[in-house]
Design a protein around this motif. Sequence first.
Motif, PDB file in Angstrom:
ATOM      1  N   UNK A 164      -0.152 -25.731   3.984  1.00 12.19           N
ATOM      2  CA  UNK A 164       0.768 -24.937   4.798  1.00 12.19           C
ATOM      3  C   UNK A 164       1.270 -23.727   4.012  1.00 12.19           C
ATOM      4  N   UNK A 165       1.598 -23.936   2.751  1.00 12.98           N
ATOM      5  CA  UNK A 165       2.074 -22.844   1.904  1.00 12.98           C
ATOM      6  C   UNK A 165       0.981 -21.797   1.697  1.00 12.98           C
ATOM      7  N   UNK A 166      -0.260 -22.246   1.481  1.00 15.08           N
ATOM      8  CA  UNK A 166      -1.369 -21.300   1.330  1.00 15.08           C
ATOM      9  C   UNK A 166      -1.576 -20.503   2.620  1.00 15.08           C
ATOM     10  N   UNK A 167      -1.474 -21.171   3.766  1.00 15.36           N
ATOM     11  CA  UNK A 167      -1.639 -20.488   5.053  1.00 15.36           C
ATOM     12  C   UNK A 167      -0.544 -19.448   5.253  1.00 15.36           C
ATOM     13  N   UNK A 168       0.701 -19.804   4.893  1.00 12.53           N
ATOM     14  CA  UNK A 168       1.818 -18.863   5.025  1.00 12.53           C
ATOM     15  C   UNK A 168       1.610 -17.659   4.120  1.00 12.53           C
ATOM     16  N   UNK A 169       1.214 -17.899   2.879  1.00 13.64           N
ATOM     17  CA  UNK A 169       0.982 -16.816   1.933  1.00 13.64           C
ATOM     18  C   UNK A 169      -0.130 -15.896   2.427  1.00 13.64           C
TER      19      UNK A 169
ATOM     20  N   UNK B   4      -0.725  -9.800   7.190  1.00 13.54           N
ATOM     21  CA  UNK B   4       0.138  -9.038   8.092  1.00 13.54           C
ATOM     22  C   UNK B   4       0.734  -7.819   7.391  1.00 13.54           C
ATOM     23  N   UNK B   5       1.126  -7.972   6.146  1.00 14.20           N
ATOM     24  CA  UNK B   5       1.716  -6.829   5.460  1.00 14.20           C
ATOM     25  C   UNK B   5       0.667  -5.736   5.281  1.00 14.20           C
ATOM     26  N   UNK B   6      -0.587  -6.112   5.022  1.00 13.53           N
ATOM     27  CA  UNK B   6      -1.650  -5.115   4.924  1.00 13.53           C
ATOM     28  C   UNK B   6      -1.884  -4.441   6.277  1.00 13.53           C
ATOM     29  N   UNK B   7      -1.885  -5.219   7.350  1.00 13.79           N
ATOM     30  CA  UNK B   7      -2.125  -4.672   8.686  1.00 13.79           C
ATOM     31  C   UNK B   7      -1.004  -3.734   9.127  1.00 13.79           C
ATOM     32  N   UNK B   8       0.220  -4.013   8.744  1.00 13.65           N
ATOM     33  CA  UNK B   8       1.354  -3.183   9.145  1.00 13.65           C
ATOM     34  C   UNK B   8       1.444  -1.926   8.287  1.00 13.65           C
ATOM     35  N   UNK B   9       1.001  -2.007   7.056  1.00 10.30           N
ATOM     36  CA  UNK B   9       1.079  -0.849   6.154  1.00 10.30           C
ATOM     37  C   UNK B   9       0.259   0.332   6.659  1.00 10.30           C
ATOM     38  N   UNK B  10      -0.887   0.059   7.274  1.00 12.65           N
ATOM     39  CA  UNK B  10      -1.755   1.141   7.730  1.00 12.65           C
ATOM     40  C   UNK B  10      -1.057   2.040   8.749  1.00 12.65           C
TER      41      UNK B  10
ATOM     42  N   UNK C  79       4.544  -8.303   0.821  1.00 17.30           N
ATOM     43  CA  UNK C  79       3.269  -8.431   0.126  1.00 17.30           C
ATOM     44  C   UNK C  79       3.490  -8.943  -1.293  1.00 17.30           C
ATOM     45  N   UNK C  80       4.513  -8.428  -1.968  1.00 13.89           N
ATOM     46  CA  UNK C  80       4.823  -8.894  -3.318  1.00 13.89           C
ATOM     47  C   UNK C  80       5.162 -10.384  -3.322  1.00 13.89           C
TER      48      UNK C  80
END
Length: 174
Positions: A32-37, A43-49, A93-94
Amino acid sequence: VMIAMVTLFNISAITHRREKQIEREKILAEESNRAKTSFLSNMSHEIRTPMNAIIGLDNIALKDPDLSPRTREQLEKIGSSAKHLLGLINDILDMSRIESGRIVLRKEEISFRTMLEQINTMVMSQCSDKGLTYQCSILNHVDDYYIGDDTRLKEVLINILSNAVKFTKKDGTT
């Protein structure tokens, strides 16, 4: 003796089942933690664009010499807000990098004066928007250059100062 052996066997079986259950729960929590990470990182990469596109288009619009003062002020606020939102996205992302053990602090030369000017510009703008007075004073000698992670250091200082602005009443001093 027979009752004691049966009781011991039952306790051993119960303990074994519990250990197996705890191990399954641990594996599920790690997955679950890996999936969340992974989700946070993606998502952070997708929103940054699109945020970078907004910032870029805002910068292009600000270069128009025929802008009215009101439109220029609005575009500057859009740019400032977009940059702040991009900073929050970078923080997400960090966090995903920290959780996955992939964050690396850079060792680079930091110009103290340049870093301070950048921070002051951002904080002065926030203070001005809120009707606050901003003062930055260096009380003792500081070196011109330091070694560290310029981006992370600025993030920390801007976060602290932005909180000071947020929690200072109008007409106050930050």
